[in-house]
Design an enzyme around this catalytic site. Structure first.
Site, mmCIF file in Angstrom:
data_model
loop_
_atom_site.group_PDB
_atom_site.id
_atom_site.type_symbol
_atom_site.label_atom_id
_atom_site.label_comp_id
_atom_site.label_asym_id
_atom_site.label_seq_id
_atom_site.Cartn_x
_atom_site.Cartn_y
_atom_site.Cartn_z
ATOM 1 N N ASP A 81 0.785 -1.192 -0.113
ATOM 2 C CA ASP A 81 0.060 -0.099 0.087
ATOM 3 C C ASP A 81 0.859 1.184 -0.016
ATOM 4 O O ASP A 81 0.338 2.196 -0.555
ATOM 5 C CB ASP A 81 -1.068 0.029 1.258
ATOM 6 C CG ASP A 81 -2.191 -1.024 1.069
ATOM 7 O OD1 ASP A 81 -2.004 -1.793 0.160
ATOM 8 O OD2 ASP A 81 -2.893 -0.644 1.770
ATOM 9 N N CYS A 122 1.164 -8.182 5.220
ATOM 10 C CA CYS A 122 0.559 -6.770 5.097
ATOM 11 C C CYS A 122 -0.752 -6.619 4.868
ATOM 12 O O CYS A 122 -1.585 -7.337 5.046
ATOM 13 C CB CYS A 122 1.651 -6.087 3.928
ATOM 14 S SG CYS A 122 3.416 -5.738 4.708
ATOM 15 N N ASP A 123 -0.933 -5.187 4.660
ATOM 16 C CA ASP A 123 -2.324 -4.802 4.724
ATOM 17 C C ASP A 123 -3.518 -5.510 4.256
ATOM 18 O O ASP A 123 -4.449 -5.756 4.972
ATOM 19 C CB ASP A 123 -2.278 -3.185 4.065
ATOM 20 C CG ASP A 123 -1.478 -2.410 4.709
ATOM 21 O OD1 ASP A 123 -0.522 -2.753 5.440
ATOM 22 O OD2 ASP A 123 -1.741 -1.166 4.628
ATOM 23 N N LYS A 124 -3.813 -6.175 3.136
ATOM 24 C CA LYS A 124 -4.568 -6.605 2.520
ATOM 25 C C LYS A 124 -4.509 -8.097 2.426
ATOM 26 O O LYS A 124 -5.477 -8.751 2.105
ATOM 27 C CB LYS A 124 -5.181 -6.242 1.011
ATOM 28 C CG LYS A 124 -5.185 -4.866 0.882
ATOM 29 C CD LYS A 124 -6.175 -4.239 1.927
ATOM 30 C CE LYS A 124 -6.320 -2.830 2.136
ATOM 31 N NZ LYS A 124 -5.243 -2.271 2.370
ATOM 32 N N CYS A 201 5.385 -2.319 8.284
ATOM 33 C CA CYS A 201 5.581 -1.001 8.951
ATOM 34 C C CYS A 201 5.753 -1.012 10.205
ATOM 35 O O CYS A 201 4.672 -1.340 10.841
ATOM 36 C CB CYS A 201 5.171 0.163 8.172
ATOM 37 S SG CYS A 201 5.514 0.412 6.362
ATOM 38 N N GLU A 496 -6.680 4.941 -0.126
ATOM 39 C CA GLU A 496 -6.263 5.275 1.267
ATOM 40 C C GLU A 496 -5.801 6.729 1.229
ATOM 41 O O GLU A 496 -5.186 7.280 0.042
ATOM 42 C CB GLU A 496 -5.092 4.419 1.717
ATOM 43 C CG GLU A 496 -5.575 3.159 2.316
ATOM 44 C CD GLU A 496 -4.465 2.467 2.863
ATOM 45 O OE1 GLU A 496 -4.710 1.398 3.769
ATOM 46 O OE2 GLU A 496 -3.199 2.709 3.039
ATOM 47 N N SER A 522 -4.780 4.959 5.609
ATOM 48 C CA SER A 522 -3.818 4.133 5.972
ATOM 49 C C SER A 522 -3.769 4.115 7.439
ATOM 50 O O SER A 522 -4.104 5.211 8.116
ATOM 51 C CB SER A 522 -2.321 4.689 5.351
ATOM 52 O OG SER A 522 -1.330 4.217 6.032
#
Length: 619
Positions: A81, A122-124, A201, A496, A522
């Site tokens: 992302d 990570c995000d998704k 992150c 985002e 985000s």
């Protein structure tokens, strides 16, 4: 007794052809009597949170085979992302969640796997795999790649000129780059220091929030959300996941114990996960994902439940981006997610009678893993795993220990209920005439001075227009920046808004402006940033009726948000908009592919988790 799913393709004379193909993958006679475990990896060289996962699937596979199973690895896609941020690449991020869920379903069902280990980060990727796990409802364990170490540097304060030690993350690089008070050399130093290692992150952004929530859901091992990616202790999580999944498969298929299935966690586990998220001030994206995962599980968990919990759950942990003092590595030192859950239990805010993949119940798990109560020195040693401060892309490459644990529940990283950062948690659901189905705000990142805010609408029809206006000083103190037609349908893809919020901060407007969008944020976002406005503009939501200069009132303590325009005027505007069609007033130079158009046709608004409207598929 439920039959092993894999027998569909491995048993009987008529499956000779399939067995022949299985043999071509390396299977022997004895293997056809073993559970087949899918190792769902997400390695890619595009994403720092996944760049170190290449060999970890085989690490898990070896443990599966040593425990008496057959391991078969495959990969999913993974979008970064941060790299996709600020351009049309972000249109693909949220849709990739559903592609990941579908791809896991396709592979596992096509090959009749009995159970799976999901290697996410990570995000998704984590939510996509969680959606698949609930959809498939076979034994599963999640093990993530782990968080990145926080960046560290020494930088001159642009005001005092004093050189200060700074802990850094990705957001610092974005904010400082947009701040003219910092030199090009300063920006270069921060860029090189902010993301020093492999891993997700380093703050309580979406990736780490979701990996922490897998612990609360009971679907991962303790430490999954908090042991840094570089630490040798994380290797043991991968190994244990491999051996434990074989035990879980046998427990279900041979002992008929359905408690090991992911759907067995039930409504209570979703309440626990959301309670944790509120208590630690996690990303607002977790709301979107939990709603989607609950739908896959067939559990009626809604925005109303989130609203109810947000009013009674205290904020017990504050981590970047909500403060620059603590990062995920500091949460681990304070006892990790099990410590936060322990404090929530003592506050009477947790269901402890839910199953986990590593203990009969969450209560049993807390007795061993909550460092405040445990008598197990190995557990205390485990939570002393810390960062080494050495840039690397190699997993398990260091064994640094903190000199001591952070057990300060009055002023430390994790607080007790009596010393909570606030008695209400770090996330809130707001409703009003501009968001009839709700919108969300991370209150953990909002300064107390603007918990109640009234300002003038500054309307933009896209993230790009919002960024341009902020950077060109068209946005002023007292404005409420409206970014619309960026929802799941309108984007499409629900981008985002990290760049607009970061630039608002860099312009010194972090405590003087608000931003409202039908898009999302985000996990790195802080400030008065309100997203997921539902219904979205493209679905006829009232955010599409706001005009420049309209007064908007935001009242977080009372959970309201309204445009101060009469019902009659809004009705008149709606008639006008119905005639024009619900689309941006200004042309957008945006390429929308056929894949994204197909996504937009089926997707619902954020209050439903931005999942597909399956009613459209009914015969």
């Amino acid at each position: 007794m439920p039959a092993y799913r894999s027998k569909t393709s491995t048993a009987g004379r008529n499956m000779a052809g399939a067995r022949s193909l299985w043999r071509a993958t390396g299977m022997k006679d004895d293997d056809f009597n073993k559970p087949i475990i899918a190792v769902v990896n997400s390695f890619t060289q595009f994403v720092p949170g996944h760049v170190h996962l290449k060999d970890l699937g085989q690490l898990v596979a070896r443990e599966i085979e040593a425990a008496g199973g057959v391991a078969k690895e495959f990969n999913t896609i993974a979008v970064d992302d941060g790299i996709a941020m600020g351009h049309d690449g972000m249109l693909y991020s949220l849709p990739s969640r559903d592609i990941i869920a579908d791809s896991v379903e396709y592979m596992v069902n096509a090959h009749c796997a009995d159970a799976m280990v999901c290697i996410s980060n990570c995000d998704k990727i984590t939510p996509g795999m969680l959606m698949a796990a609930m959809r498939l409802n076979i034994p599963v364990i999640f093990v993530s790649g782990g968080p990145m170490e926080a960046g560290k540097t020494r930088l001159a304060n642009p005001v005092t000129k004093a050189v200060e030690f700074k802990k850094l993350d990705l957001v610092d690089a974005m904010v400082i780059a947009a701040d003219p008070a910092y030199s090009d050399a300063d920006v270069a130093e921060v860029e090189r220091s902010a993301c020093p290692t492999c891993g997700s992150c380093s703050g309580m952004f979406t990736a780490n929030s979701m990996n922490c929530l897998t612990e609360a859901l009971g679907l991962s091992l303790p430490g999954n959300g908090t042991v840094v990616a570089t630490h040798a202790d994380r290797e043991q999580l991968f190994k244990r996941a491999g051996s434990r999944i074989v035990e879980l498969a046998r427990q279900y298929y041979e002992q008929e114990d359905a408690r090991v299935l992911p759907r067995s966690v039930g409504f209570k586990a979703f309440e626990n996960a959301m309670t944790l998220d509120i208590a630690m001030g996690g990303s607002t994206n977790t709301i979107l994902h939990l709603l989607a995962i609950a739908q896959e599980a067939g559990i009626d968990f809604s925005m109303n439940d989130i609203d109810r919990l947000s009013r009674v759950v205290p904020q017990l942990c504050k981590v970047a981006p909500n403060t620059n003092k603590y990062h995920i590595e500091d949460v681990h030192r304070a006892g990790g997610i099990m410590a936060i859950l322990g404090e929530l239990e003592r506050a009477g805010k947790l269901h402890t009678d839910v199953p986990t993949v590593h203990a009969p119940s969450l209560g049993d798990a807390l007795n061993q893993w909550d460092i405040v109560r445990t008598k197990d020195e190995a557990v205390r040693h485990f939570y002393m795993a810390g960062p080494a401060g050495i840039p690397t892309q190699v997993a398990f490459s260091q064994n640094t220990r903190w000199p001591s644990l952070d057990l300060d529940r009055a002023e430390g990283c994790i607080r007790s209920y009596e010393h909570a950062f606030s008695k209400e948690g770090g996330l809130a659901v707001l409703r009003g005439n501009i968001a009839l189905d709700g919108c969300v705000v991370k209150t953990a990142g909002v300064d107390e001075s603007i918990l109640v805010f009234e300002g003038s609408a500054h309307v933009t029809e896209s993230q790009d227009e919002a960024v341009e206006n902020i950077l060109n000083d068209k946005v002023k103190a007292g404005d409420v920046v409206i970014v619309r037609y960026e929802g799941p349908k309108g984007g499409p893809g629900m981008q985002e808004m990290l760049y607009p919020t970061s630039y608002i901060k860099s312009k010194g407007l972090g405590k003087a402006c608000a931003l409202l969008t039908d898009g999302r944020f985000s996990g790195g976002t802080s400030g008065l940033s309100i997203g997921h406005c539902s219904p979205e503009a493209a679905a006829g939501g009232a955010i599409g009726l706001v005009r420049d200069g309209d007064k908007i009132r935001i009242d977080i303590p009372n959970r309201t948000i309204d445009v101060l325009v009469s019902d009659e005027e809004l009705a008149r505007r709606r008639e006008e908009q119905n005639a024009k069609g619900w689309k941006p007033a200004k042309a957008r130079p945006r390429k929308v592919s056929a894949a994204l158009k197909a996504y937009a046709k089926l997707v619902m608004s954020a209050d439903k988790g931005a999942v597909r409207d399956l009613s459209l598929l009914d015969d």
